[in-house]
Design an enzyme around this catalytic site. Structure first.
Site, PDB file in Angstrom:
ATOM      1  N   ASN A   1      -5.539  12.588  -0.195  1.00  0.00           N
ATOM      2  CA  ASN A   1      -4.672  11.793   0.682  1.00  0.00           C
ATOM      3  C   ASN A   1      -5.588  11.047   1.653  1.00  0.00           C
ATOM      4  O   ASN A   1      -6.822  11.192   1.611  1.00  0.00           O
ATOM      5  CB  ASN A   1      -3.653  12.683   1.405  1.00  0.00           C
ATOM      6  CG  ASN A   1      -2.579  11.865   2.122  1.00  0.00           C
ATOM      7  OD1 ASN A   1      -2.015  10.936   1.539  1.00  0.00           O
ATOM      8  ND2 ASN A   1      -2.300  12.170   3.372  1.00  0.00           N
ATOM      9  N   LYS A   2      -4.995  10.268   2.512  1.00  0.00           N
ATOM     10  CA  LYS A   2      -5.756   9.435   3.445  1.00  0.00           C
ATOM     11  C   LYS A   2      -6.867  10.211   4.143  1.00  0.00           C
ATOM     12  O   LYS A   2      -6.674  11.357   4.542  1.00  0.00           O
ATOM     13  CB  LYS A   2      -4.775   8.844   4.469  1.00  0.00           C
ATOM     14  CG  LYS A   2      -5.362   7.958   5.528  1.00  0.00           C
ATOM     15  CD  LYS A   2      -6.206   6.837   4.975  1.00  0.00           C
ATOM     16  CE  LYS A   2      -5.494   5.954   3.963  1.00  0.00           C
ATOM     17  NZ  LYS A   2      -6.425   5.085   3.188  1.00  0.00           N
TER      18      LYS A   2
ATOM     19  N   ARG B   1       0.843  -1.195   0.000  1.00  0.00           N
ATOM     20  CA  ARG B   1       0.000   0.000   0.000  1.00  0.00           C
ATOM     21  C   ARG B   1       0.886   1.257   0.000  1.00  0.00           C
ATOM     22  O   ARG B   1       2.104   1.173   0.130  1.00  0.00           O
ATOM     23  CB  ARG B   1      -0.967   0.006   1.201  1.00  0.00           C
ATOM     24  CG  ARG B   1      -0.219  -0.309   2.481  1.00  0.00           C
ATOM     25  CD  ARG B   1      -0.634   0.444   3.661  1.00  0.00           C
ATOM     26  NE  ARG B   1      -0.523   1.859   3.539  1.00  0.00           N
ATOM     27  CZ  ARG B   1       0.631   2.559   3.656  1.00  0.00           C
ATOM     28  NH1 ARG B   1       1.789   1.944   3.873  1.00  0.00           N
ATOM     29  NH2 ARG B   1       0.634   3.876   3.559  1.00  0.00           N
ATOM     30  N   GLY B   2       0.207   2.430  -0.158  1.00  0.00           N
ATOM     31  CA  GLY B   2       0.944   3.694  -0.288  1.00  0.00           C
ATOM     32  C   GLY B   2       1.167   3.944  -1.773  1.00  0.00           C
ATOM     33  O   GLY B   2       1.603   3.037  -2.495  1.00  0.00           O
ATOM     34  N   ALA B   3       0.878   5.176  -2.219  1.00  0.00           N
ATOM     35  CA  ALA B   3       0.802   5.431  -3.664  1.00  0.00           C
ATOM     36  C   ALA B   3       2.042   4.988  -4.450  1.00  0.00           C
ATOM     37  O   ALA B   3       1.919   4.207  -5.411  1.00  0.00           O
ATOM     38  CB  ALA B   3       0.488   6.908  -3.900  1.00  0.00           C
TER      39      ALA B   3
ATOM     40  N   GLN C   1      -2.722   3.002   9.763  1.00  0.00           N
ATOM     41  CA  GLN C   1      -1.391   3.043   9.125  1.00  0.00           C
ATOM     42  C   GLN C   1      -0.405   3.875   9.935  1.00  0.00           C
ATOM     43  O   GLN C   1       0.796   3.629   9.890  1.00  0.00           O
ATOM     44  CB  GLN C   1      -1.504   3.631   7.707  1.00  0.00           C
ATOM     45  CG  GLN C   1      -2.187   2.743   6.696  1.00  0.00           C
ATOM     46  CD  GLN C   1      -3.648   3.079   6.571  1.00  0.00           C
ATOM     47  OE1 GLN C   1      -4.296   3.500   7.531  1.00  0.00           O
ATOM     48  NE2 GLN C   1      -4.203   2.893   5.386  1.00  0.00           N
TER      49      GLN C   1
ATOM     50  N   ASP D   1      -2.018  10.931  -2.710  1.00  0.00           N
ATOM     51  CA  ASP D   1      -2.315   9.827  -3.625  1.00  0.00           C
ATOM     52  C   ASP D   1      -2.585  10.306  -5.042  1.00  0.00           C
ATOM     53  O   ASP D   1      -2.352   9.576  -6.006  1.00  0.00           O
ATOM     54  CB  ASP D   1      -3.503   9.018  -3.096  1.00  0.00           C
ATOM     55  CG  ASP D   1      -3.046   8.195  -1.904  1.00  0.00           C
ATOM     56  OD1 ASP D   1      -2.979   8.758  -0.790  1.00  0.00           O
ATOM     57  OD2 ASP D   1      -2.702   7.014  -2.098  1.00  0.00           O
TER      58      ASP D   1
ATOM     59  N   ARG E   1      -7.368  -0.285  -7.067  1.00  0.00           N
ATOM     60  CA  ARG E   1      -7.571   0.878  -6.190  1.00  0.00           C
ATOM     61  C   ARG E   1      -7.605   2.120  -7.096  1.00  0.00           C
ATOM     62  O   ARG E   1      -6.631   2.397  -7.804  1.00  0.00           O
ATOM     63  CB  ARG E   1      -6.448   0.996  -5.138  1.00  0.00           C
ATOM     64  CG  ARG E   1      -6.372  -0.226  -4.218  1.00  0.00           C
ATOM     65  CD  ARG E   1      -5.503   0.050  -3.001  1.00  0.00           C
ATOM     66  NE  ARG E   1      -6.167   0.949  -2.062  1.00  0.00           N
ATOM     67  CZ  ARG E   1      -5.564   1.498  -1.003  1.00  0.00           C
ATOM     68  NH1 ARG E   1      -4.277   1.252  -0.774  1.00  0.00           N
ATOM     69  NH2 ARG E   1      -6.235   2.294  -0.192  1.00  0.00           N
TER      70      ARG E   1
HETATM   71  O1  MRU Z   1      -4.734   3.474   1.813  1.00  0.00           O
HETATM   72  P1  MRU Z   1      -3.246   3.644   1.821  1.00  0.00           P
HETATM   73  O2  MRU Z   1      -2.607   3.147   3.064  1.00  0.00           O
HETATM   74  O3  MRU Z   1      -2.597   3.110   0.569  1.00  0.00           O
HETATM   75  O4  MRU Z   1      -3.058   5.232   1.807  1.00  0.00           O
HETATM   76  C1  MRU Z   1      -1.786   5.763   1.830  1.00  0.00           C
HETATM   77  C2  MRU Z   1      -1.793   7.227   1.925  1.00  0.00           C
HETATM   78  O5  MRU Z   1      -2.815   7.883   1.975  1.00  0.00           O
HETATM   79  C3  MRU Z   1      -0.463   7.913   1.839  1.00  0.00           C
HETATM   80  O6  MRU Z   1      -0.459   9.085   2.580  1.00  0.00           O
HETATM   81  C4  MRU Z   1      -0.197   8.231   0.377  1.00  0.00           C
HETATM   82  O7  MRU Z   1      -0.282   7.085  -0.416  1.00  0.00           O
HETATM   83  C5  MRU Z   1       1.108   8.846   0.181  1.00  0.00           C
HETATM   84  S1  MRU Z   1       2.356   7.622   0.403  1.00  0.00           S
HETATM   85  C6  MRU Z   1       3.800   8.213   0.048  1.00  0.00           C
END
Ligand code: MRU
Length: 353
Positions: A257-258, A78-80, A207, A247, A112
């Protein structure tokens, strides 16, 4: 804006040599380990199973593009930027297994919808043609290099003694290695600045509490996990700076973002605390003029209704679970990219160039 590299080549070389020594350091019972969030080994992709941290450090082996799609959907990876690398490796697996890459791209992109890096990476692999293992490795390496640059450029925002708030996990786990929002913090800490990080727990999947706190422990960076709804309290009194990842970023600087980022941004502005967004250029969506067009992923209500597999709400209750929110550009002091630290109104020029 000129980068430090252009401004002072000798300092840049020394700084880069120092930064090259830092990668994701993991403390295990048998000693320290250097790991990436995802990599290629022996004809397959390997990844840290991020669902199990911090209790267990387990590596999964992913052998098909369908397994990779499942790993992205289920948030094993996970994470962009890490999802982008996962998409690239998923395409390499498809090619290796004799699957039509256009079909594989469709499967991977359906996992996603919000993180732009996934679409960017998969499209890049489709246009590459042959040699996708090498191309995916090169893509993953390039993310790490961009994160190192963001760390170097963003660290100048952090002054000695600062208290910094971050949301979700935008560290090495989210970016193959090194991090986006955590990169400036790592570099500032590594260069001897004293700092403290407020880590939002980040409901519903935690997270922050599980992953960001684990990374900061491994790095020896002073921090405290706070309940999401404690952020306003600390923004009013103690926080000097907010740094988050993203993201997907629209051309006007609105960014997804999250979930929960928007309310932190409003509270930061209300309290005069600057908020910076750290993201590589691959997170910018040149087709979007504003954040209104960003598709927000809706995840299972079970993630809200249960904690660690235990139901916490009445069985009769429903739940809503948007995974991301959009923060308007007006709340952003600047974007830390590999090409420099930019104000929202400087983005269009940088991206056009
Ligand atoms: O749902 P996730 O855990 O994939 O979400 C991640 C985030 O929102 C991060 O802040 C985002 O991807 C930036 S990661 C460098």
């Amino acid at each position: 804006m000129p980068s430090q590299r252009q401004a002072d080549p000798i300092l840049f070389v020394l700084h880069s040599a120092f930064i090259c020594l830092i990668s994701m350091r993991v403390r295990t019972k048998s000693g320290p380990l250097d790991l990436r969030a995802i990599w290629w080994e022996d004809g397959a992709a390997k990844a840290i199973d991020q669902r199990l941290l911090p209790e267990k450090l387990e590596i999964v082996t992913i052998k098909t593009h369908q397994e990779m799609a499942d790993a992205i959907s289920e948030m094993t990876v996970r994470g962009a930027p890490s999802i982008g690398a996962a998409g690239a490796y998923g395409m390499a697996l498809a090619q290796q297994n004799g699957i039509d890459v256009v079909d594989a791209a469709r499967v991977l992109k359906a996992t996603r919808p919000t993180a732009h890096d996934l679409f960017h990476a998969v499209d890049l692999m489709v246009s590459t043609g042959d040699g996708l293992v090498e191309a995916a490795n090169k893509y993953a390496d390039s993310i790490v290099e961009k994160c190192r640059l963001m760390g170097e450029l963003g660290s100048s925002l952090i002054e000695d003694g600062m208290k910094i708030l971050t949301h979700c996990n935008a560290g090495a786990l989210a970016t193959v290695d090194f991090g986006t929002a955590l990169a400036p913090i790592r570099v500032a800490h590594g260069s001897g600045k004293s700092l403290f990080v407020f880590v939002d727990e980040t409901r519903p999947r935690f997270q922050g509490a599980k992953l960001t706190a684990w990374e900061l422990v491994n790095e020896g960076i002073d921090h405290a996990v706070i309940a999401d709804n404690a952020a306003g309290h600390y923004l009013r009194s103690e926080v000097d700076l907010v740094i988050v990842g993203a993201d997907r970023i629209a051309m006007n600087g609105d960014f997804a973002n999250k979930i929960g980022t928007y309310e932190k941004a409003v509270l930061a502005k209300e309290n005069g605390v600057p908020l910076y967004v750290a993201a590589p250029v691959s997170t910018f969506d040149s087709l979007l003029t504003s954040g209104d067009g960003i598709v927000i992923e809706q995840r299972s209500p079970d993630e809200v209704l249960n904690v660690n597999g235990v139901r916490i709400a009445p069985v009769e209750s429903a739940a809503l679970n948007p995974a991301f929110d959009v923060t308007p550009a007006g709340y952003v002091s600047g974007f830390v990219t590999e090409q420099g630290v930019l104000k929202p109104n400087e983005l269009a020029k940088m991206l056009a160039e």
